[in-house]
Design an enzyme around this catalytic site. Sequence first.
Site, PDB file in Angstrom:
ATOM      1  N   ARG A  56      63.847 -63.880  32.540  1.00 44.56           N
ATOM      2  CA  ARG A  56      64.196 -65.173  33.150  1.00 44.56           C
ATOM      3  C   ARG A  56      65.511 -65.082  33.881  1.00 44.56           C
ATOM      4  O   ARG A  56      66.454 -64.461  33.395  1.00 44.56           O
ATOM      5  CB  ARG A  56      64.322 -66.248  32.075  1.00 44.56           C
ATOM      6  CG  ARG A  56      62.997 -66.691  31.596  1.00 44.56           C
ATOM      7  CD  ARG A  56      63.078 -68.100  31.067  1.00 44.56           C
ATOM      8  NE  ARG A  56      61.855 -68.364  30.319  1.00 44.56           N
ATOM      9  CZ  ARG A  56      61.645 -69.466  29.617  1.00 44.56           C
ATOM     10  NH1 ARG A  56      62.560 -70.392  29.554  1.00 44.56           N
ATOM     11  NH2 ARG A  56      60.517 -69.633  28.984  1.00 44.56           N
TER      12      ARG A  56
ATOM     13  N   ASP B  43      53.742 -77.318  27.971  1.00 44.51           N
ATOM     14  CA  ASP B  43      53.478 -76.451  29.117  1.00 44.51           C
ATOM     15  C   ASP B  43      51.994 -76.288  29.409  1.00 44.51           C
ATOM     16  O   ASP B  43      51.618 -75.817  30.468  1.00 44.51           O
ATOM     17  CB  ASP B  43      54.037 -75.047  28.834  1.00 44.51           C
ATOM     18  CG  ASP B  43      55.545 -74.993  29.015  1.00 44.51           C
ATOM     19  OD1 ASP B  43      56.069 -75.775  29.819  1.00 44.51           O
ATOM     20  OD2 ASP B  43      56.185 -74.162  28.345  1.00 44.51           O
TER      21      ASP B  43
ATOM     22  N   GLU C  12      50.259 -73.929  21.418  1.00 42.10           N
ATOM     23  CA  GLU C  12      49.896 -75.315  21.764  1.00 42.10           C
ATOM     24  C   GLU C  12      48.463 -75.666  21.363  1.00 42.10           C
ATOM     25  O   GLU C  12      48.068 -76.814  21.451  1.00 42.10           O
ATOM     26  CB  GLU C  12      50.091 -75.558  23.264  1.00 42.10           C
ATOM     27  CG  GLU C  12      51.537 -75.740  23.703  1.00 42.10           C
ATOM     28  CD  GLU C  12      52.203 -74.438  24.123  1.00 42.10           C
ATOM     29  OE1 GLU C  12      51.713 -73.343  23.748  1.00 42.10           O
ATOM     30  OE2 GLU C  12      53.231 -74.501  24.835  1.00 42.10           O
TER      31      GLU C  12
ATOM     32  N   THR D 222      64.569 -70.700  20.685  1.00 43.08           N
ATOM     33  CA  THR D 222      63.525 -71.728  20.691  1.00 43.08           C
ATOM     34  C   THR D 222      64.148 -73.105  20.511  1.00 43.08           C
ATOM     35  O   THR D 222      65.167 -73.261  19.822  1.00 43.08           O
ATOM     36  CB  THR D 222      62.489 -71.490  19.565  1.00 43.08           C
ATOM     37  OG1 THR D 222      61.843 -72.732  19.266  1.00 43.08           O
ATOM     38  CG2 THR D 222      63.141 -70.982  18.289  1.00 43.08           C
ATOM     39  N   GLY D 223      63.488 -74.077  21.119  1.00 45.09           N
ATOM     40  CA  GLY D 223      63.942 -75.456  21.015  1.00 45.09           C
ATOM     41  C   GLY D 223      63.890 -75.981  19.582  1.00 45.09           C
ATOM     42  O   GLY D 223      64.468 -77.030  19.282  1.00 45.09           O
TER      43      GLY D 223
END
Length: 797
Positions: free
Chosen positions: A350, A489, A633, A705-706
């Site tokens: 990233r 996402d 997810e 991670t969140g």
Amino acid sequence: MKYGYFDSDKREYVIDKPDTPAPWANYLGSPAYGAIISNNAGGYSFVKSGAAGRLIRYRFNEQDRPGRYVYLRDDEDGDYWSASWQPVGKPLNQYKSICRHGTGYTQIEADYKDIHSQVLYYVPQDADYEVWKVKVTNNGGKARKISCFGFVELTCESFYEQDQVNLQYTQFITRTYFKEKFILQTINENCLNAVNESRVDTRFFGLAGAKVATYCGDRAAFLGKYHDYGNPVSVENGKLDGTLNYNLNPCGALHTNFDLAPNETKEFIFLLGQKREAQANELISRYEDTSLPEKEIDKLKSYWHSRLANLKVSTPDDNFNNMINTWNAYQCFITFVWSRAASLTYCGQRNGYGYRDTVQDIQGIIHLDPEMALEKIKFMISGQVNHGGALPLVKYSHNPGHEDKPEDESYRKNTGHPSYRADDALWLFPTVWKYVAETGNTALLDEIIPYADKGKDTLFNHLKKAIGFSLNNLGIHGLPAGLHADWNDCLRLGEKGVSVFVALQLYYAFEIMIRFAKFKKDSATEKEMTKQKDRFGKIIEERCWKDDRFVRGITEHDVTVGKKEDPEANIWLNPQSWAVISGFADEERSKAILDLVHKELNTKYGARLMSPSYRKHAFDGALALLFNPSTKENGGIFLQTQGWIILAEALLGRGNRAVEYYLESCPAAQNEIADTRLMEPYVYSQFTESVDSPFEGRSHVHWLTGTASTVMVGSVEGILGLRPDIEGLRLSPAIPSSWKSFTIEKSFRGKKLKIKVNNPDGHESGCKKLTVNGTAAEGDYIPASILKAENEIVLDM
Ligand code: GLC
């Protein structure tokens, strides 16, 4: 099986069984010079970028190799081992190892055949190199002759991907040299004297405090044919053969040898960095004083510990205490600083800060270091585009006022992000609110901050524009369009499809704006926001509530996702928890939906994101289908969402439930089932595999991670009930009825609060009496104006 324990006083996690079910890692330094190290010294380092500044190799998704290896050898009988259990891996009935992961350092001790070794790995505060301080002691009764080898596998070139795949190029651009105290590696060396000097990289691996006996700069020569890191031929032979690399693969390997009388200790230091020759020399001379690391470690500890000390809890639950006081807090700082830059899962590809991730990460440290949070808040606000939408990725090279944006081909090409997300800018509301409430710094609202592309505005107007962006991007039924995705996402609801999660976020954003507008005595904004909030409330009521639950979204073809009668994905966690957090659902409905969540989604490792997982009945844009059932997810336990369900339960005052969720997914509480969870028991993961998986409970994607920040907020604001607002602090704990008392020490606006909570009657929430410095307060609220430098606060529940 358990592999270690928490040393709370030292703020360390101690691994006393080195054969952990996965590499259990720690972070050293910062992305300016970043290093990741496992309990077996596996890991890698980079300068500025994990992808573009990689110094040492690591083979992802394999056996945690290579790493920062220190080998020891008995020169009398030729037996050798490593100072970390791996890579040599001596039998664990003869070899003892203790790894201490601390705040910014890792120390690995080993005992083998009366030789005690200790390697302390760290990156000094604000430095751009790393230090491995080695201490070897003879604990036996006879004199020993010992060799020690430091080894690091250098990349051929700084671009990680190139180093891995473009071998016809990268294998032919690097050389190593021996310079008395260090191995010097050059990359594209000929460019040094040419116009293009910036292409040249030089790295060094050096030894201070001892004499180099032999050296090697070539990986093949170090390891030997058909040998591996576990049995390098040069260590077997007791000397390095002096081969330097010219093409193919470089390494840094240095050998020193010494006699050790009984009880004698030798100390020396390996150093690694990306430096020119002169700088390397200078650094090595500095570390000839081998006591320097002690001072540097003290500095690192006081840097971290002083921040962590801003909140200290002592509850009957040690797992909770260890996480909140140290590990969850430290992970919040790591995600805050590193974003999703590099881990043993993220390879460093990233090139910027994900908007929603970063704005949420900030929330995890506001209570510990609001100044640090403030800087990042302003930075992220400057990543907002003039029309109010947020850049999905704010580049590391972000230049406010001059950035391209998702409308521009160049942005899409550079970042890989094709368009706006529905939720990105809406995360600013809880984050800015938390900051202002924690600090009372309302002046921030009037601070002028640039937009990413053009123009500038007060922060207050930035927030207004964020709301404007949602209002300008409505889909069917007048609800906020899901755009490219919302928080999830994997949800493509289509151009005009709408997200219920975002609708609730927007509802909450109106509420925050009303609070700010009230404070600013801006009655026009207050009126407008109230009007919109009510209007949206009606639409949410009409369109987003079906039977007994909030649905997840409505696709552009008007298909409602998350209805009771759907065969799959008929109940989703986030719209229920956010209906409570946003204040949309009243108490009765809140209780009912959270009960439904508990019944339909809760498992022994936490609440699932939705259920049942998609298999056959996914709608077109349900990308979750790509994952195996109960994974990520697709009905996995997406741990970031646990923070929200904890918070929601706590806001309702249901402490037993809040802490039930907390403990189900708390890493420390899973210390004893490490073989199920696999991951570090001191670190939150992104998700846990759930009921459909044959590996229920296995957790993945460590550190970045969140989850870190949402669980922190759920714990501090939710369970501990520390709920500041502009004027003061509400104290509204929601705890298990079994907690009869607990204490909190907290810094608040430059003052110290010592809070004692008594709960002799076993309540889950509520306030019978609150006293501040001996005087009764009104309800559960402490106005900031009555606080002194030090405050004794007692809450009777
Ligand atoms: C990952 C992403 C985050 C997203 C979440 C849910 O954690 O980093 O941005 O919100 O997945 O899809």
